[in-house]
Design a protein around this motif. Structure first.
Motif, PDB file in Angstrom:
ATOM      1  N   VAL A 116       5.477  32.536  35.436  1.00 29.63           N
ATOM      2  CA  VAL A 116       6.630  31.885  36.081  1.00 29.63           C
ATOM      3  C   VAL A 116       7.541  32.925  36.741  1.00 29.63           C
ATOM      4  O   VAL A 116       7.612  34.060  36.288  1.00 29.63           O
ATOM      5  N   ALA A 141       4.110  24.540  34.694  1.00 32.07           N
ATOM      6  CA  ALA A 141       5.365  24.522  35.446  1.00 32.07           C
ATOM      7  C   ALA A 141       5.082  24.048  36.860  1.00 32.07           C
ATOM      8  O   ALA A 141       3.946  24.102  37.335  1.00 32.07           O
ATOM      9  N   VAL A 143       2.228  28.282  32.628  1.00 32.28           N
ATOM     10  CA  VAL A 143       3.315  29.256  32.441  1.00 32.28           C
ATOM     11  C   VAL A 143       2.726  30.619  32.073  1.00 32.28           C
ATOM     12  O   VAL A 143       3.225  31.663  32.493  1.00 32.28           O
ATOM     13  N   PHE A 195       5.742  24.547  40.864  1.00 32.43           N
ATOM     14  CA  PHE A 195       6.041  25.628  41.805  1.00 32.43           C
ATOM     15  C   PHE A 195       6.212  25.048  43.209  1.00 32.43           C
ATOM     16  O   PHE A 195       5.458  24.158  43.609  1.00 32.43           O
ATOM     17  N   THR A 232      12.226  34.480  32.741  1.00 42.30           N
ATOM     18  CA  THR A 232      12.339  35.283  33.964  1.00 42.30           C
ATOM     19  C   THR A 232      13.237  36.505  33.725  1.00 42.30           C
ATOM     20  O   THR A 232      12.971  37.576  34.259  1.00 42.30           O
ATOM     21  N   THR A 264       9.198  28.983  40.947  1.00 41.93           N
ATOM     22  CA  THR A 264       9.060  28.049  39.822  1.00 41.93           C
ATOM     23  C   THR A 264      10.263  27.115  39.793  1.00 41.93           C
ATOM     24  O   THR A 264      11.411  27.562  39.676  1.00 41.93           O
ATOM     25  N   HIS A 319       9.128  37.394  42.536  1.00 40.21           N
ATOM     26  CA  HIS A 319       8.089  36.382  42.776  1.00 40.21           C
ATOM     27  C   HIS A 319       6.706  37.005  42.765  1.00 40.21           C
ATOM     28  O   HIS A 319       6.550  38.234  42.785  1.00 40.21           O
ATOM     29  N   GLU A 368       1.291  22.540  40.310  1.00 34.42           N
ATOM     30  CA  GLU A 368       1.475  22.896  38.902  1.00 34.42           C
ATOM     31  C   GLU A 368       0.555  24.051  38.532  1.00 34.42           C
ATOM     32  O   GLU A 368      -0.612  24.062  38.909  1.00 34.42           O
ATOM     33  N   LEU A 392      13.094  28.751  31.148  1.00 36.57           N
ATOM     34  CA  LEU A 392      12.715  29.435  32.395  1.00 36.57           C
ATOM     35  C   LEU A 392      13.608  30.658  32.619  1.00 36.57           C
ATOM     36  O   LEU A 392      13.126  31.745  32.965  1.00 36.57           O
ATOM     37  N   SER A 405       2.526  31.937  44.826  1.00 37.02           N
ATOM     38  CA  SER A 405       2.439  31.208  43.543  1.00 37.02           C
ATOM     39  C   SER A 405       2.756  29.728  43.765  1.00 37.02           C
ATOM     40  O   SER A 405       2.480  28.908  42.908  1.00 37.02           O
ATOM     41  N   TYR A 406       3.306  29.408  44.946  1.00 38.12           N
ATOM     42  CA  TYR A 406       3.580  27.998  45.289  1.00 38.12           C
ATOM     43  C   TYR A 406       2.350  27.286  45.850  1.00 38.12           C
ATOM     44  O   TYR A 406       2.409  26.109  46.167  1.00 38.12           O
TER      45      TYR A 406
END
Ligand code: OGA
Ligand code: MN
Length: 281
Positions: free
Chosen positions: A204, A156, A190, A158, A228, A209, A104, A187, A224, A108-109
């Protein structure tokens, strides 16, 4: 004058000969800042710093954020998040125990995610409990042109990982409804452009994500996974083996990280500050 030694071909450099307990003059700060942009992860060895000094150094890079797990903030110093597997006499974790068990980028959220985090090792296990860092510039740059074209302009969704049952209650207490309400899903692109280097990085990750938007669901899921998995190939990764009193400062805009669990019964106790960044674009 300090030395800068690269730690791997992927990412990361060690800073030797700098005492972060002392305020840095502007010239020295400028060189540290440039080294951070160049190497993305800086490891400062042998630091004896108080929470005040940790906070003061972190603040040179921007404002500091609190954390949704406010119960794990250091008392008297809400700029510091305790990351720890130690327990109180009542059996509760004294800090966030399972910080980072999936790849992570911090916060990022959040609508405004983090620029970077500074993690300071106060107690480390005799072995294990490593932290791995990757290079999201390289991850982006090495994608096939077809994939780059396909993801250009995509966004994306999150959401904080703990909202999604990745962790057992014992590892990570459930968020209260107030805490959850404070971190609604957001959002982000990406692929983001680093606001200081101007370089493109994949953004991402597999903790926060939820899905890639604007394309068919099954296709979005596969994409995704492909992104990743690609981004954590060994050639993009540096494994940090902690030494006591290391302070590690990573760039959340162009790196991800993951923490390996320490061995059963061994204490691992860290202090983290988190610098506020900007809205990804
Ligand atoms: C963090 C985190 C890594 C670690 O503090 O952001 O993910 O090694 N922790 O504890
Ligand atoms: Mn983290």
């Amino acid at each position: 004058m300090f030395e800068i030694n690269a730690l791997s071909d992927a990412v990361g450099a060690e800073i030797v000969g700098l005492d972060l307990a002392q305020p840095l003059d502007d010239d020295t700060f400028g060189r540290v800042h440039q080294a951070h942009l160049d190497h993305q992860v800086l490891v400062f060895r042998d630091q004896e710093i108080t929470p005040e000094q940790h906070i003061a150094f972190s603040r040179r890079f921007g404002d500091l954020s609190g954390h949704v797990y406010e119960q794990f903030l250091l008392s008297g110093h809400p700029e510091i998040l305790k990351v720890s597997n130690k327990k109180t006499p009542e059996g509760d974790f004294v800090g966030l125990n399972s910080a980072g068990r999936r790849w992570h980028s911090d916060l990022s959220y959040a609508e405004i995610p983090s620029l970077g985090s500074l993690l300071y090792a106060l107690e480390i296990p005799p072995s294990g409990g490593d932290t791995l860092f990757n290079n999201m510039y390289s991850a982006y740059e090495t994608l096939p042109q077809m994939t780059k074209d396909r993801i250009a302009g995509l966004k994306a969704e999150f959401l904080i990982g703990s909202a999604r049952k990745y962790y057992t209650e014992n590892e990570r207490p459930a968020l209260t409804s107030e805490q959850l309400a404070s971190v609604p899903s957001v959002e982000h692109p990406v692929v983001r452009t680093h606001p200081e280097s101007g370089r493109k990085a994949l953004y991402v990750n597999s903790a926060h994500t939820v899905r890639i938007l604007g394309i068919d669901n099954a296709e979005a899921e596969d994409l995704l996974t492909e992104l990743t998995e690609h981004s954590v190939k060994p050639e993009f990764v540096y494994r940090h083996k902690w030494q006591l009193h290391d302070l590690v400062f990573w760039d959340n805009r162009c790196c991800m990280h993951i923490a390996e669990p320490p061995p059963e019964g061994a204490n691992r106790h860290m202090h983290r500050t988190t610098v506020v960044g900007d809205r990804p674009y």
